[in-house]
Structure formats: C-alpha cells, structure tokens
Design a protein around this motif. Structure first.
Motif, mmCIF file in Angstrom:
data_model
loop_
_atom_site.group_PDB
_atom_site.id
_atom_site.type_symbol
_atom_site.label_atom_id
_atom_site.label_comp_id
_atom_site.label_asym_id
_atom_site.label_seq_id
_atom_site.Cartn_x
_atom_site.Cartn_y
_atom_site.Cartn_z
ATOM 1 N N THR A 11 0.815 -1.229 0.000
ATOM 2 C CA THR A 11 0.000 0.000 0.000
ATOM 3 C C THR A 11 0.843 1.270 0.000
ATOM 4 O O THR A 11 0.303 2.359 -0.130
ATOM 5 C CB THR A 11 -0.914 0.044 1.255
ATOM 6 O OG1 THR A 11 -0.153 -0.448 2.358
ATOM 7 C CG2 THR A 11 -2.145 -0.786 1.076
ATOM 8 N N GLY A 21 8.870 -5.456 12.571
ATOM 9 C CA GLY A 21 7.762 -6.351 12.950
ATOM 10 C C GLY A 21 7.615 -7.542 12.016
ATOM 11 O O GLY A 21 7.047 -8.565 12.394
ATOM 12 N N ALA A 183 7.278 -5.896 18.387
ATOM 13 C CA ALA A 183 6.021 -6.311 17.760
ATOM 14 C C ALA A 183 5.192 -5.092 17.376
ATOM 15 O O ALA A 183 4.304 -5.174 16.537
ATOM 16 C CB ALA A 183 5.248 -7.205 18.706
ATOM 17 N N SER A 196 3.149 3.746 10.611
ATOM 18 C CA SER A 196 2.376 3.259 9.467
ATOM 19 C C SER A 196 2.917 3.800 8.155
ATOM 20 O O SER A 196 3.466 4.903 8.133
ATOM 21 C CB SER A 196 0.956 3.781 9.601
ATOM 22 O OG SER A 196 0.072 2.747 9.715
ATOM 23 N N SER A 198 1.101 4.915 5.925
ATOM 24 C CA SER A 198 0.268 6.062 5.567
ATOM 25 C C SER A 198 0.531 7.299 6.435
ATOM 26 O O SER A 198 -0.233 8.248 6.381
ATOM 27 C CB SER A 198 -1.204 5.649 5.643
ATOM 28 O OG SER A 198 -1.423 4.912 6.821
HETATM 29 N N1 AQP Z 1 4.502 -0.272 13.343
HETATM 30 C C1 AQP Z 1 4.652 -1.592 13.222
HETATM 31 N N2 AQP Z 1 5.334 -2.284 14.160
HETATM 32 C C2 AQP Z 1 5.504 -3.615 14.060
HETATM 33 N N3 AQP Z 1 5.021 -4.344 13.018
HETATM 34 C C3 AQP Z 1 4.348 -3.689 12.047
HETATM 35 N N4 AQP Z 1 3.754 -4.098 10.912
HETATM 36 C C4 AQP Z 1 3.220 -3.033 10.272
HETATM 37 N N5 AQP Z 1 3.430 -1.910 10.976
HETATM 38 C C5 AQP Z 1 4.133 -2.280 12.089
HETATM 39 C C6 AQP Z 1 3.726 -5.486 10.488
HETATM 40 O O1 AQP Z 1 4.055 -5.553 9.112
HETATM 41 C C7 AQP Z 1 3.325 -6.619 8.528
HETATM 42 C C8 AQP Z 1 2.643 -6.134 7.286
HETATM 43 O O2 AQP Z 1 1.745 -5.113 7.566
HETATM 44 P P1 AQP Z 1 0.889 -4.502 6.373
HETATM 45 O O3 AQP Z 1 1.668 -3.488 5.679
HETATM 46 O O4 AQP Z 1 0.331 -5.577 5.531
HETATM 47 O O5 AQP Z 1 -0.314 -3.881 7.131
HETATM 48 P P2 AQP Z 1 -0.374 -2.769 8.197
HETATM 49 O O6 AQP Z 1 -0.064 -3.383 9.515
HETATM 50 O O7 AQP Z 1 -1.715 -2.142 8.049
HETATM 51 O O8 AQP Z 1 0.776 -1.763 7.799
HETATM 52 P P3 AQP Z 1 0.729 -0.209 7.718
HETATM 53 O O9 AQP Z 1 2.130 0.242 7.576
HETATM 54 O O10 AQP Z 1 -0.049 0.347 8.871
HETATM 55 O O11 AQP Z 1 -0.015 0.019 6.354
HETATM 56 P P4 AQP Z 1 -1.128 1.065 5.992
HETATM 57 O O12 AQP Z 1 -0.584 2.413 6.350
HETATM 58 O O13 AQP Z 1 -1.321 0.869 4.525
HETATM 59 O O14 AQP Z 1 -2.307 0.643 6.784
HETATM 60 C C9 AQP Z 1 2.367 -7.154 9.558
HETATM 61 O O15 AQP Z 1 2.939 -8.321 10.125
HETATM 62 C C10 AQP Z 1 2.313 -6.056 10.573
HETATM 63 O O16 AQP Z 1 2.025 -6.547 11.848
#
Ligand code: AQP
Length: 326
Positions: A11, A21, A183, A196, A198
C-alpha cells in the motif's frame, strides 16, 4: 516441517515498523520451516490506490523481501493475486464469518473511522476473511505478524474451528507468532500511534534518504525526563526508540537501559540514528543490486507456480467438504 506464512500489503513505501515487525524476522523462518511469504496485493485494494503505484509498490516489496534475506530456493515468494485460490476460498469462507465479529475488528474500526458509511468498501469490512483464506490455504501453523495483526489471526482460528466443527478436520489451526521485542513500533511524531506507511511524518521509510532518517530520529517526540528507561505509559517516545535499538541490535531492553545509564537523550538518539542508518544503508544497497539483477519477475513467477499447487490442493479439500463439485 511446519509451514509458516506471512505477507505485507503493497500500500505504500515500507516502513521501519514493517521491517522490525515482519521483514527482518522472515529469513530466520526459512531455515527451520517450510516458508511461504507473499505480497498481499488483493488486500491493497481495500483502500483507494493508483494502479501504477500499486504495481510499483508490489515490485519494490518483492525486491525488499529479497534484500532482507529471503532465499527464493527456501521460501515460496509470490503475489497473492496470481494464486486464484485465495479469492475462491475467500468467497467460501465469507459464509462462515459473522457481521458482528468483522465490525469488532480494531483495524476495520480505525480505517473506517474517517470515512462516511457509504464510502466504506465491503473489502475493508471483510479483509480478515481474505486474510484467513491466505493463511488456511497453506495449512500454515505459524504466522509471524506484528501485534496489530494478532486479532486477525485469532479470527482465522475461530473460522477454522467453526468450519472444522461442521465438516471435520479440514483446516489446519494456525498460531500468531509475535516477536519478543518490536512487535509494535510506534510513530516518531506521536508515539501513542503505530508507525504506518500512511503516516510519512511519523514513519521512517526503508528507501528514505539517510540524512532525513537521522533528522527524524533526532527530533523524535520524547518526554522531559532525562533517564533512558523502558516505560510505555510514562515514556512512550523513549520506550519506542529503545524498542527500535534493541530490535536492530538484537539485545534485550534491560541491556539497552544498562548501556545508556547516565547518558543524555541526545546521546541515546544519536546511537539509535547510527544503528538505524547502518541497517538501512546495507538494506538499500542490497535492494539496488536486486533491482539491477532483473530477477524479481522470474522469482515471483516461480513462486506463484509453487504456491498454486499447495493452495489448489487445500481448496479441493474445502470444496469437497462443503459439497461443491470438483
Ligand atoms: N509499526 C509496526 N510495528 C511492528 N510491526 C508492524 N507491521 C506493520 N506496521 C508495524 C507489520 O508488518 C506486517 C505487514 O503489515 P501490512 O503493511 O500488511 O499492514 P499494516 O499493519 O496495516 O501496515 P501499515 O504500515 O499500517 O499500512 P497502511 O498504512 O497501509 O495501513 C504485519 O505483520 C504487521 O504486523
């Protein structure tokens, strides 16, 4: 050998949170287990995304997987959308998931909060069912994820149990595996929120210029105290930087406390910036050479073929169980 499965949504540009993580942890699994790692491009459609950006993100994610140390001979690395069984099992499983449990998912609540009800896509609502299909198709017993995804793995277990209760032992029960440290990496500008893709102000991108990375860490939000001590409630900013440092150095939080006893926040932040920049520099160099090698498309094609043969076998089992013609 137990099967391990995990994935990341393409994304946006990957963050240090995704790295600590998820990405950084994956290579260790491929030596002990039968490992399946994928690019969750169908999941990336749950919020609006430009088609060209999605394609580029998926390519970059594959290249970063390889740069982080995934060996395509040991890990089946593939694009979710190139294995149609994911979409088919998703369709079947939606009939066994309840509206109430979907509505209770924290990620759905967070991501839909800012939107008007009419503009919330059904895909966002049923996201955990597709994630359950992703996991169950490979009979995965171990699912390495960050803390934020634990709830979705729990839901996958509930669905598998519900399905098996009705049809017998068809689906294998998975288990989330969280890392001991790291984690949940938090935003540098608001350490009470998750880091994130985003949130470019609070995150560190894996492809970010190192001078900018250093600047973000040096100006990360902390508290007015002076002691480097792990205390998420009172000192979320410092605790987050400690988590980052401990994860990258692969040492305990107690060890970090000892190392920086008597030092100022400025000295500690500089040490964190050094370790992050060193790790990112190596990762960025490996990423560049993987892109230059032109191997990414070949690896994904081979991975999709291997994934299809496993996923189709599970799908056949499920279809037979529910009474669909094979
Ligand atoms: N901040 C974090 N700390 C630890 N682990 C993280 N993960 C994501 N952010 C953190 C882990 O990365 C894997 C994939 O995550 P993802 O990108 O499929 O979904 P997400 O968790 O929704 O990631 P984002 O960065 O927050 O994306 P957007 O901004 O698009 O919603 C997972 O194993 C997650 O735990």
């Amino acid at each position: 050998m137990a099967r391990v499965l995990s994935g990341i949504k393409p994304t946006g540009t990957l963050t240090l949170g995704n790295y600590i993580g998820a990405l950084k942890r994956f290579p260790a699994f491929q030596t002990l287990h039968n490992s399946f790692i994928f690019i969750a491009d169908l999941h990336a459609l749950t919020l609006p995304i430009d088609p060209e950006v999605l394609k580029k993100n998926a390519f970059d994610l594959a290249a970063f997987y390889l740069a982080a140390g995934l060996d395509p001979e040991k890990t089946t690395l593939f694009l979710q959308s190139q294995v149609s069984a994911h979409a088919e099992l998703n369709t079947i499983l939606t009939n066994y998931a309840y509206m109430g449990e979907m509505a209770r998912m924290t990620q759905f609540k967070e991501k839909s909060e800012a939107k008007k009800e009419q503009a919330i896509g059904l895909g966002l609502f049923t996201y955990p069912v597709l994630m359950a299909a992703d996991i169950l198709l490979y009979d995965a017993e171990i699912v390495p994820v960050g803390e934020d995804q634990r709830q979705h793995v729990e839901l996958t277990r509930d669905l598998a149990q519900r399905f098996n209760h009705r049809y017998g032992d068809v689906l294998v029960m998975p288990k989330a595996e969280l890392s001991k440290v790291g984690a949940r990496v938090m935003s540098l500008s608001d350490p009470t929120k998750k880091m994130s893709k985003s949130d470019p102000k609070g995150n560190i991108e894996l492809s970010e210029d190192l001078a900018s990375v250093r600047k973000k860490i040096m100006s990360a939000v902390t508290d007015s105290d002076t002691i480097v001590r792990y205390d998420v409630a009172q000192k979320p900013g410092i605790s987050n930087l400690m988590t980052i440092y401990a994860s990258l150095k692969e040492i305990s939080l107690e060890n970090v406390e000892k190392t920086f006893a008597g030092q100022t926040y400025g000295m500690f932040k500089k040490a964190v910036a050094d370790v992050v920049c060193e790790e990112l520099q190596q990762l960025q160099e490996r990423y560049q050479s993987i892109v230059a090698s032109g191997l990414v498309h070949h690896v994904l094609k081979q991975g999709a073929q291997r994934a299809q043969s496993i996923a189709n076998a599970t799908l056949q089992r499920v279809k037979a169980a529910v009474g669909l013609w094979l």
